[in-house]
Design a protein around this motif. Sequence first.
Motif, PDB file in Angstrom:
ATOM      1  N   TYR A 181       0.782  -1.140  -0.208  1.00  0.00           N
ATOM      2  CA  TYR A 181       0.032   0.056   0.113  1.00  0.00           C
ATOM      3  C   TYR A 181       0.780   1.227   0.182  1.00  0.00           C
ATOM      4  CZ  TYR A 181      -2.708  -3.748   2.256  1.00  0.00           C
ATOM      5  OH  TYR A 181      -3.162  -5.054   2.289  1.00  0.00           O
ATOM      6  N   PRO A 182       1.839   1.399  -0.900  1.00  0.00           N
ATOM      7  CA  PRO A 182       2.796   2.578  -0.972  1.00  0.00           C
ATOM      8  C   PRO A 182       1.925   3.886  -0.995  1.00  0.00           C
ATOM      9  CG  PRO A 182       2.702   1.501  -3.063  1.00  0.00           C
ATOM     10  CD  PRO A 182       2.004   0.530  -2.447  1.00  0.00           C
ATOM     11  N   ARG A 183       0.735   3.900  -1.611  1.00  0.00           N
ATOM     12  CA  ARG A 183       0.012   5.364  -1.734  1.00  0.00           C
ATOM     13  C   ARG A 183      -0.638   5.715  -0.438  1.00  0.00           C
ATOM     14  NH1 ARG A 183      -1.569   9.438  -1.775  1.00  0.00           N
ATOM     15  NH2 ARG A 183      -2.898  10.576  -3.642  1.00  0.00           N
ATOM     16  N   LEU A 184      -0.727   4.644   0.163  1.00  0.00           N
ATOM     17  CA  LEU A 184      -1.407   4.940   1.763  1.00  0.00           C
ATOM     18  C   LEU A 184      -0.382   5.300   2.602  1.00  0.00           C
ATOM     19  CD1 LEU A 184      -4.217   2.037   1.949  1.00  0.00           C
ATOM     20  CD2 LEU A 184      -4.415   4.435   1.144  1.00  0.00           C
ATOM     21  N   VAL A 185       0.733   4.408   2.482  1.00  0.00           N
ATOM     22  CA  VAL A 185       1.961   4.517   3.444  1.00  0.00           C
ATOM     23  C   VAL A 185       2.524   6.140   3.176  1.00  0.00           C
ATOM     24  CG1 VAL A 185       4.181   4.343   3.998  1.00  0.00           C
ATOM     25  CG2 VAL A 185       2.648   2.407   3.674  1.00  0.00           C
ATOM     26  N   ALA A 186       2.392   6.630   2.211  1.00  0.00           N
ATOM     27  CA  ALA A 186       3.094   8.142   1.898  1.00  0.00           C
ATOM     28  C   ALA A 186       1.785   8.909   2.319  1.00  0.00           C
ATOM     29  CB  ALA A 186       3.053   8.232   0.106  1.00  0.00           C
ATOM     30  N   ALA A 187       0.577   8.755   2.132  1.00  0.00           N
ATOM     31  CA  ALA A 187      -0.209   9.681   2.503  1.00  0.00           C
ATOM     32  C   ALA A 187      -0.376   9.912   4.184  1.00  0.00           C
ATOM     33  CB  ALA A 187      -1.661   9.477   2.339  1.00  0.00           C
ATOM     34  N   ASP A 188      -0.277   8.717   4.637  1.00  0.00           N
ATOM     35  CA  ASP A 188       0.104   8.804   6.102  1.00  0.00           C
ATOM     36  C   ASP A 188       1.108   9.348   6.616  1.00  0.00           C
ATOM     37  OD1 ASP A 188      -0.944   7.633   8.837  1.00  0.00           O
ATOM     38  OD2 ASP A 188       0.854   6.216   8.657  1.00  0.00           O
ATOM     39  N   ALA A 189       2.492   9.052   5.985  1.00  0.00           N
ATOM     40  CA  ALA A 189       3.552   9.875   6.327  1.00  0.00           C
ATOM     41  C   ALA A 189       3.487  11.480   6.139  1.00  0.00           C
ATOM     42  CB  ALA A 189       4.469   9.353   5.195  1.00  0.00           C
ATOM     43  N   ALA A 190       2.697  11.725   4.909  1.00  0.00           N
ATOM     44  CA  ALA A 190       2.584  13.182   4.749  1.00  0.00           C
ATOM     45  C   ALA A 190       1.574  13.935   6.083  1.00  0.00           C
ATOM     46  CB  ALA A 190       1.839  13.635   3.481  1.00  0.00           C
ATOM     47  N   MET A 191       0.489  13.084   6.374  1.00  0.00           N
ATOM     48  CA  MET A 191      -0.106  13.470   7.785  1.00  0.00           C
ATOM     49  C   MET A 191       0.536  13.608   9.076  1.00  0.00           C
ATOM     50  SD  MET A 191      -3.364  14.339   6.908  1.00  0.00           S
ATOM     51  CE  MET A 191      -4.323  14.083   8.139  1.00  0.00           C
ATOM     52  N   ALA A 192       1.489  12.445   9.315  1.00  0.00           N
ATOM     53  CA  ALA A 192       2.132  12.341  10.506  1.00  0.00           C
ATOM     54  C   ALA A 192       3.082  13.771  10.695  1.00  0.00           C
ATOM     55  CB  ALA A 192       3.126  11.196  10.338  1.00  0.00           C
ATOM     56  N   VAL A 193       3.638  14.444   9.825  1.00  0.00           N
ATOM     57  CA  VAL A 193       4.484  15.434  10.180  1.00  0.00           C
ATOM     58  C   VAL A 193       3.940  16.942  10.159  1.00  0.00           C
ATOM     59  CG1 VAL A 193       6.148  14.467   8.574  1.00  0.00           C
ATOM     60  CG2 VAL A 193       4.817  16.153   7.604  1.00  0.00           C
ATOM     61  N   LEU A 194       2.499  16.850  10.329  1.00  0.00           N
ATOM     62  CA  LEU A 194       1.797  17.981  10.388  1.00  0.00           C
ATOM     63  C   LEU A 194       1.626  18.167  11.902  1.00  0.00           C
ATOM     64  CD1 LEU A 194      -1.187  17.645   7.675  1.00  0.00           C
ATOM     65  CD2 LEU A 194       0.873  18.744   7.623  1.00  0.00           C
ATOM     66  N   PRO A 195       1.932  19.190  12.611  1.00  0.00           N
ATOM     67  CA  PRO A 195       1.834  19.256  13.876  1.00  0.00           C
ATOM     68  C   PRO A 195       0.497  19.052  14.798  1.00  0.00           C
ATOM     69  CG  PRO A 195       2.825  21.353  13.066  1.00  0.00           C
ATOM     70  CD  PRO A 195       2.474  20.671  11.905  1.00  0.00           C
ATOM     71  N   ALA A 196      -0.846  19.374  13.939  1.00  0.00           N
ATOM     72  CA  ALA A 196      -2.117  19.057  14.347  1.00  0.00           C
ATOM     73  C   ALA A 196      -2.232  17.691  14.509  1.00  0.00           C
ATOM     74  CB  ALA A 196      -3.096  19.795  13.597  1.00  0.00           C
ATOM     75  N   VAL A 197      -1.761  16.800  13.604  1.00  0.00           N
ATOM     76  CA  VAL A 197      -1.989  15.450  13.426  1.00  0.00           C
ATOM     77  C   VAL A 197      -1.035  14.891  14.583  1.00  0.00           C
ATOM     78  CG1 VAL A 197      -1.824  13.216  12.058  1.00  0.00           C
ATOM     79  CG2 VAL A 197      -2.686  15.573  11.102  1.00  0.00           C
ATOM     80  N   ALA A 198      -0.005  15.167  14.536  1.00  0.00           N
ATOM     81  CA  ALA A 198       1.164  14.589  15.759  1.00  0.00           C
ATOM     82  C   ALA A 198       0.368  15.069  17.005  1.00  0.00           C
ATOM     83  CB  ALA A 198       2.256  15.292  15.567  1.00  0.00           C
ATOM     84  N   ALA A 199      -0.398  16.037  17.368  1.00  0.00           N
ATOM     85  CA  ALA A 199      -0.883  16.262  18.721  1.00  0.00           C
ATOM     86  C   ALA A 199      -1.891  15.296  19.118  1.00  0.00           C
ATOM     87  CB  ALA A 199      -1.386  17.985  18.533  1.00  0.00           C
ATOM     88  N   ALA A 200      -2.505  14.856  17.909  1.00  0.00           N
ATOM     89  CA  ALA A 200      -3.712  14.009  18.259  1.00  0.00           C
ATOM     90  C   ALA A 200      -3.278  12.466  18.599  1.00  0.00           C
ATOM     91  CB  ALA A 200      -4.731  13.968  17.098  1.00  0.00           C
TER      92      ALA A 200
END
Length: 210
Positions: A181-200
């Motif tokens: 699932y490389p597309r999903l892994v990439a989207a998840d990684a892009a989300m993970a670096v957002l401060p708001a996502v990390a805070a949750a």
Amino acid sequence: MIVLHDYWRSSASYRVRIALAMKGIDYARHAVDLTAGEQATAANRGRNPQGFVPTLEIDGLAIGQSLAIIDYLDARFPAPLMVSSDPASRARTLQRALAIAADIQPIANLRVVKRLAAMGVDPAMRDDWSRHWIGEGLAALETMGEPEGPFLGGATPDLSDVCLVPQMYNARRFQMPLDAYPRLVAADAAMAVLPAVAAAHPDRSRFSRS
């Protein structure tokens, strides 16, 4: 005051925490311990007749179901929008989000796993059950993202990305290989670096109890 009644590792609660953080909304948290059965108490059922989490208390309302909560937040706090007002984009976003929230996650959630245990299904088979349904859903979702990326929603995250993050967290909990699932892994990684996502993230929410 806005109050979120949630459990730190609940996928649905995680979605709402991400949306609240992305919109910059201040709120208080009240923990409902699913492992202790607090979801079934009269107090929680008074807020949420299904006996689920999350429930958001806002504007004199008590709203259950994570996607209903996020829809309300979009109407009240539209920046950034989780679902576009463009009909075609909206339909694609909801298709992806519901593939997770309605089809993948509920089959492997805590109450289902507990029921399997009560029926005598051993832990290894319960984990296999979860991996099967998660894998089947992720395989379909892998083909459904907007082409430009890096998010499933395209250049900016949308509701489907908010739903994806907890689902990928669960996949890793069940030790699922994600190479397919490389597309999903990439989207998840892009989300993970957002401060708001990390805070949750559950690791930052586990010990917060009010």
